[in-house]
Write a protein that holds these residues in place. Structure first.
Motif, short mmCIF file in Angstrom:
data_model
loop_
_atom_site.label_atom_id
_atom_site.label_comp_id
_atom_site.label_asym_id
_atom_site.label_seq_id
_atom_site.Cartn_x
_atom_site.Cartn_y
_atom_site.Cartn_z
N ILE A 120 -7.67 5.80 1.21
CA ILE A 120 -8.10 4.62 0.46
C ILE A 120 -8.82 3.72 1.45
O ILE A 120 -8.31 3.48 2.55
CB ILE A 120 -6.89 3.88 -0.17
N TRP A 121 -9.99 3.20 1.07
CA TRP A 121 -10.76 2.38 2.01
C TRP A 121 -11.49 1.25 1.29
O TRP A 121 -11.66 1.29 0.07
CB TRP A 121 -11.76 3.24 2.78
N ALA A 122 -11.91 0.27 2.07
CA ALA A 122 -12.77 -0.82 1.62
C ALA A 122 -13.84 -0.99 2.68
O ALA A 122 -13.52 -1.34 3.83
CB ALA A 122 -11.99 -2.11 1.41
N GLY A 123 -15.08 -0.71 2.34
CA GLY A 123 -16.15 -0.77 3.34
C GLY A 123 -15.88 0.25 4.42
O GLY A 123 -15.68 1.43 4.15
N GLY A 180 -12.35 3.83 -7.88
CA GLY A 180 -12.54 2.54 -7.24
C GLY A 180 -12.07 1.39 -8.12
O GLY A 180 -11.87 1.56 -9.32
N PHE A 181 -11.89 0.23 -7.50
CA PHE A 181 -11.60 -1.01 -8.22
C PHE A 181 -11.98 -2.19 -7.34
O PHE A 181 -12.03 -2.09 -6.13
CB PHE A 181 -10.13 -1.09 -8.66
N ALA A 211 -5.70 7.86 -7.66
CA ALA A 211 -6.91 8.41 -7.05
C ALA A 211 -6.66 9.78 -6.44
O ALA A 211 -7.50 10.68 -6.54
CB ALA A 211 -7.45 7.44 -5.98
N TRP A 212 -5.51 9.96 -5.82
CA TRP A 212 -5.21 11.24 -5.18
C TRP A 212 -4.77 12.29 -6.19
O TRP A 212 -5.09 13.45 -6.07
CB TRP A 212 -4.17 11.07 -4.09
N GLY A 213 -4.02 11.89 -7.20
CA GLY A 213 -3.57 12.84 -8.22
C GLY A 213 -4.66 13.24 -9.19
O GLY A 213 -4.55 14.25 -9.89
N HIS A 214 -5.73 12.47 -9.24
CA HIS A 214 -6.83 12.74 -10.17
C HIS A 214 -7.38 14.15 -10.02
O HIS A 214 -7.82 14.76 -11.00
CB HIS A 214 -7.93 11.70 -9.97
N GLU A 272 -12.02 1.97 -2.64
CA GLU A 272 -12.28 3.32 -3.11
C GLU A 272 -11.21 4.27 -2.59
O GLU A 272 -10.56 3.99 -1.58
CB GLU A 272 -13.65 3.80 -2.61
N GLY A 273 -11.06 5.40 -3.27
CA GLY A 273 -10.09 6.40 -2.84
C GLY A 273 -10.46 7.78 -3.32
O GLY A 273 -11.06 7.95 -4.38
#
Length: 155
Positions: free
Chosen positions: A123-126, A45-46, A71-74, A104-105
């Motif tokens: 990836i989303w926000a709320g 997230g950020f 976020a996806w490669g993590h 967030e993702g």
């Protein structure tokens, strides 16, 4: 005075998130970034700050795509304790994130074959999905496991 220079924003980090300690390179430039582990699920997230925005005060598409990449490669780091590279990233931009939004993702592995990880991510926000897509990632160099990671294993 230019409006392009702003003091870092002060905000609450959502529960369970810890800052990624990236002190060099690109990750430091676009941070701060955060990570949360819940069982086998990892979310990054950020908070959208001034340096993440475009002229409309929305998160720049390049920032969102860079965040999706990380976020996806993590999941490759988590599963293999290795450095990795992105082979392909395909995204659909569906909504925008505004200054101050918490973004967030996360991703899920669709397949592991020929030393490639194919993932589907979001990836989303709320309650707004900002980006959905897929990525192909390749582990390239083993390293010591970090907290929460598994030891490297070849498939």
């Amino acid at each position: 005075m230019s409006d392009d220079i702003a003091a870092p924003a002060s905000f609450e980090i959502p529960e369970g998130y810890t800052a990624l300690d990236w002190r060099r390179g690109f990750g430091r430039q676009i941070g701060p970034l955060y990570r949360r582990a819940r069982g086998e699920s990892y979310t990054m997230g950020f908070r959208v700050e001034e340096h993440h925005t475009n002229g409309m005060k929305n998160a720049h598409g390049g920032m969102l795509m860079s965040f999706a990449d990380m976020a996806w490669g993590h999941i490759v780091s988590v599963e293999t304790s290795s450095y990795w590279v992105t082979v392909r990233l395909t995204v659909d931009f569906l909504s925008s994130a505004q200054l101050g939004d918490w973004v967030e993702g996360e991703s899920e592995v669709l397949s592991r074959a020929d030393d490639l990880y194919v993932v589907r991510g979001r990836i989303w926000a709320g309650d707004r999905t900002l980006i959905s897509g897929t990525g192909v990632f390749k582990p390239i160099q083993r390293r010591e496991p970090r907290p929460g990671e598994r030891a490297f294993k070849s498939e």
